[in-house]
Enzyme design. Sequence first.
Site, PDB file in Angstrom:
ATOM      1  N   ASN A 250       0.368  -1.344   0.043  1.00 46.49           N
ATOM      2  CA  ASN A 250       0.164  -0.208   0.156  1.00 46.49           C
ATOM      3  C   ASN A 250       0.867   1.211  -0.063  1.00 46.49           C
ATOM      4  O   ASN A 250       1.760   1.626   0.713  1.00 46.49           O
ATOM      5  CB  ASN A 250      -0.808  -0.042   0.976  1.00 46.49           C
ATOM      6  N   TRP A 251       0.833   2.075  -1.078  1.00 45.75           N
ATOM      7  CA  TRP A 251       1.865   2.750  -1.373  1.00 45.75           C
ATOM      8  C   TRP A 251       1.569   4.249  -0.672  1.00 45.75           C
ATOM      9  O   TRP A 251       2.005   5.389  -0.499  1.00 45.75           O
ATOM     10  CB  TRP A 251       2.818   3.163  -2.440  1.00 45.75           C
ATOM     11  N   LYS A 252       0.155   4.440  -0.446  1.00 48.16           N
ATOM     12  CA  LYS A 252      -0.419   5.577  -0.200  1.00 48.16           C
ATOM     13  C   LYS A 252       0.101   6.640  -1.078  1.00 48.16           C
ATOM     14  O   LYS A 252       0.101   6.589  -2.083  1.00 48.16           O
ATOM     15  CB  LYS A 252       0.260   5.680   1.295  1.00 48.16           C
TER      16      LYS A 252
ATOM     17  N   HIS B 286      -9.584   1.473   3.932  1.00 47.67           N
ATOM     18  CA  HIS B 286      -8.727   1.047   4.929  1.00 47.67           C
ATOM     19  C   HIS B 286      -9.164   2.746   6.116  1.00 47.67           C
ATOM     20  O   HIS B 286      -9.626   3.503   5.986  1.00 47.67           O
ATOM     21  CB  HIS B 286      -7.907   1.868   3.826  1.00 47.67           C
TER      22      HIS B 286
ATOM     23  N   GLU C 192      -6.886   4.653   7.066  1.00 47.45           N
ATOM     24  CA  GLU C 192      -6.458   6.181   6.330  1.00 47.45           C
ATOM     25  C   GLU C 192      -8.215   7.227   5.946  1.00 47.45           C
ATOM     26  O   GLU C 192      -9.024   7.782   5.893  1.00 47.45           O
ATOM     27  CB  GLU C 192      -5.775   5.876   6.203  1.00 47.45           C
TER      28      GLU C 192
ATOM     29  N   GLU D 278      -6.378  -4.546  10.157  1.00 49.93           N
ATOM     30  CA  GLU D 278      -5.033  -3.762  10.226  1.00 49.93           C
ATOM     31  C   GLU D 278      -5.425  -2.644  11.474  1.00 49.93           C
ATOM     32  O   GLU D 278      -6.055  -1.711  11.688  1.00 49.93           O
ATOM     33  CB  GLU D 278      -5.103  -2.536   8.845  1.00 49.93           C
TER      34      GLU D 278
ATOM     35  N   GLY E 281       1.654   2.499  10.619  1.00 53.26           N
ATOM     36  CA  GLY E 281       3.120   3.412  10.734  1.00 53.26           C
ATOM     37  C   GLY E 281       3.483   3.999  12.046  1.00 53.26           C
ATOM     38  O   GLY E 281       4.072   4.848  12.395  1.00 53.26           O
TER      39      GLY E 281
ATOM     40  N   SER F   6       2.700  -1.935  10.123  1.00 53.05           N
ATOM     41  CA  SER F   6       4.146  -1.978  10.488  1.00 53.05           C
ATOM     42  C   SER F   6       4.680  -4.174   9.959  1.00 53.05           C
ATOM     43  O   SER F   6       5.296  -4.176  11.252  1.00 53.05           O
ATOM     44  CB  SER F   6       4.061  -1.800  12.280  1.00 53.05           C
TER      45      SER F   6
ATOM     46  N   GLY G  30       2.686  -1.036   4.446  1.00 53.37           N
ATOM     47  CA  GLY G  30       2.504   0.541   4.392  1.00 53.37           C
ATOM     48  C   GLY G  30       4.375   0.930   3.721  1.00 53.37           C
ATOM     49  O   GLY G  30       4.808   0.046   2.780  1.00 53.37           O
ATOM     50  N   GLY G  31       5.028   1.137   4.826  1.00 52.82           N
ATOM     51  CA  GLY G  31       5.974   1.261   5.364  1.00 52.82           C
ATOM     52  C   GLY G  31       7.411   0.949   4.401  1.00 52.82           C
ATOM     53  O   GLY G  31       7.726   1.135   3.517  1.00 52.82           O
TER      54      GLY G  31
END
Length: 255
Positions: free
Chosen positions: A9-11, A98, A100, A173, A179, A218, A239-240
């Site tokens: 997930n590149w956001k 998601h 967010e 999640e 994150g 994470s 993500g990251g």
Amino acid sequence: MRRKLIAGNWKMHGSLTSNAGLLAGISAGIGAESGAPQCEVAVCVPAPYLAQCQSLLQDSRLAWGAQDVSAHAAGAYTGEISAAMLQDFGCRFVIVGHSERRAYHGETSAVVAHKAQRALAAGLVPIVCVGETLAERESGATGAVVQEQLQAVLEVVAPVDTAQLKNLVLAYEPVWAIGTGKTATPEMAQEVHALLRARLAAADAEAAAGIRILYGGSMKPENAADLLAMPDIDGGLIGGAALKAEDFLAIVRAA
Ligand code: PGA
């Protein structure tokens, strides 16, 4: 046997130049993995870069997808992107609900359910995210929260798309782990995954056995193998660690 799925997930990260390097690195890495066909690998990129994925990944084993989709089919919805449009750009996956989007864009579980339904109807695989906040976990509400989020999806999708239900992917999640560097322990995650699968089984036992439930929050090379070894953890939403080819590939190898 459920085939594992590792999805990035590149956001809101990337540029034409940096994406080209990252996509080439990931493609080359998974192309060379001897055991790779056991694991499906995808990147969910910002919408403007879907065309870039379509042109660069045509002959790659790396699939691509988007991070959101409209709950509507077409019409006067300025700024929205429909499932058919995502299909036009070769997407296989789309992240839906998601945390967010739920937190910053007011997406309710009902809206998320309709988005998942649109994706399935267009032949896309929705990756539906569920998860509790820290306050919810601390008050012992985790089970109730994720079940309510899943129930909303089942109520919309199951009656309409019985055959399609098996194509759904869930992602657990925990919001407090996204994150933050804090990860649920494998046991904590497994407990929620098992609960979600039991709830799915109550709706459709056969679909429940095949539906993949990813863990996200994470996940990184250091903890991926332990999480992915749990019986109901069928992959990861990353993500990251998806923004560095070498970290992402290490997670794919763990899967
Ligand atoms: P993270 O993000 O891996 O950076 O925690 C996961 C996600 O938000 O999907």
